[in-house]
Enzyme design. Structure first.
Site, PDB file in Angstrom:
ATOM      1  N   GLY A 148       1.573  30.736 -66.103  1.00 14.29           N
ATOM      2  CA  GLY A 148       0.237  30.348 -65.702  1.00 14.29           C
ATOM      3  C   GLY A 148      -0.904  31.868 -66.515  1.00 14.29           C
ATOM      4  CB  CYS A 149      -3.985  30.969 -66.969  1.00 17.99           C
ATOM      5  SG  CYS A 149      -4.254  31.276 -64.478  1.00 17.99           S
ATOM      6  CE1 TYR A 150      -6.904  36.762 -63.631  1.00 16.18           C
ATOM      7  CE2 TYR A 150      -5.892  35.320 -61.759  1.00 16.18           C
ATOM      8  CZ  TYR A 150      -7.245  36.181 -62.635  1.00 16.18           C
ATOM      9  OH  TYR A 150      -8.851  36.225 -62.302  1.00 16.18           O
ATOM     10  CB  THR A 151       1.889  35.156 -65.919  1.00 16.72           C
ATOM     11  OG1 THR A 151       1.401  33.586 -66.136  1.00 16.72           O
ATOM     12  CG2 THR A 151       1.403  35.299 -64.110  1.00 16.72           C
ATOM     13  CB  THR A 153      -3.942  36.753 -69.668  1.00 15.31           C
ATOM     14  OG1 THR A 153      -4.577  36.065 -69.329  1.00 15.31           O
ATOM     15  CG2 THR A 153      -5.249  38.317 -70.448  1.00 15.31           C
TER      16      THR A 153
END
Length: 336
Positions: A148-151, A153
């Site tokens: 995932g994108c938040y993950t 980062t």
């Protein structure tokens, strides 16, 4: 040439994926699918006019396998777990961009996603496709769970410090802000222009589905159980994520020592840039880079990281994974 199909080709991530693959010297896009849309692809994504001549189709896994060697599955969670087994049975390699194969425990998946996992035997054996941590496990795999994108980062920011024992694995606070494209292309009230413009708001406080993914991967990277308090925010910009992360040092430490540890951890990893300055979303927009830095303030460690949620947070890392799966230089088509 490697023949590639894209399932669920109408969304923002699929569009970015297509743009990257069109400049890949070893890839030909041979099929794009949608369950409901039957238009030409360039009618859905007008920027692709004159660049690709394909129509959206609703294809079975067998039909996709007749045209392609590898399939990017850009479907939402639950829909993905219904599709992936058939794709694998048909002989395709699969990179799944949903959350359906990221978690290792079907019970955790059911708790956070509200659905019973229908393909649980693959949980725990599917490689998590974050190359900076798991590149050696990706080559030759048939299925990769794209992160995932938040993950991405949060994990890329914290992994060096947790793995090196510089910060405590508990009590970590992640304050993250994302552009509106992170909510997808389907219309929702909170992402209407009049609702989100000139406004910033938190959402899913204490309940965001990326929380267990962050904790799972960081626990693997550090060898200790990690817990985080993760709060996402919707920000009135098209794309990008900025995470500001607060952690407690395990012993007195300096900024220079932590920066050196980050640089050593990411040596030879072309898409993580450890920088001195404070990261900005505009400096990584439309790229596969993640910029990270760290500060020590009042006895606390503050880590800052930014990436493009649609590229390094989704489509770009998916191509990076494809390259590694097939023994291609991982930077191919990703440095522009």
């Amino acid at each position: 040439m490697m023949r590639v199909a894209i399932q669920g080709a109408t969304g923002y991530t699929a569009y970015e994926l297509i743009r990257i693959l069109l400049r890949h010297p070893q890839v030909e896009i041979t099929a794009v699918t949608s369950r409901s849309d039957r238009r030409r692809l360039d009618a859905v994504h007008p920027a692709l006019a004159g660049r690709i001549d394909l129509e959206l189709e609703d294809l079975t896994a067998t039909a996709i396998a007749e045209r392609a060697d590898l399939c990017f599955c850009c479907l939402p969670h639950v829909a993905s777990m219904e599709s992936v087994p058939a794709l694998l049975t048909a002989g395709l390699d699969v990179i799944d961009l949903s959350a359906d194969y990221r978690l290792t425990d079907p019970g955790v998946y059911e708790r956070w996603y509200g659905h019973v996992h229908t393909d649980p035997t693959r949980l725990g054996s599917t490689v998590y496709g974050l190359p900076e941590l798991f590149a050696d496990q990706i080559p030759g795999q048939k299925l990769i769970a794209n992160p995932g994108c938040y993950t991405s980062t949060s994990i890329l920011a914290l992994a060096p410090l947790l793995a090196g024992g510089f910060v405590e694995p508990t009590g970590i606070i992640i304050d993250a802000k994302s552009g509106v494209s992170g909510a997808g292309r389907s219309p929702k009230q909170n992402i209407l222009y009049a609702e989100c413009n000139e406004s910033i708001s938190a959402y899913a406080v204490g309940s965001h589905r990326h929380t267990p993914e962050i904790e799972q991967v960081l626990s693997t990277a550090s060898g200790k159980e990690v817990d985080v308090l993760f709060t996402p925010h919707l920000t009135p910009m098209d794309r990008g994520i900025l995470a500001t992360i607060y952690a407690t040092p395990t012993k007195p430490v300096t900024q220079d020592v932590l920066l050196a540890a980050m640089r050593e951890f990411y040596e030879g990893k072309p898409f993580v840039r450890v920088i001195e300055s404070l990261p900005r979303t505009k400096d990584v927009a439309h790229t596969n880079y993640c910029d990270v830095t760290v500060r020590v303030v009042e006895g606390r460690v503050i880590v800052l990281a930014t990436l493009d949620n649609l590229i390094k947070g989704a489509a770009g890392v998916a191509v990076q994974n494809m390259n590694l799966m097939r023994g291609i230089d991982e930077t191919t088509a990703l440095i522009v």
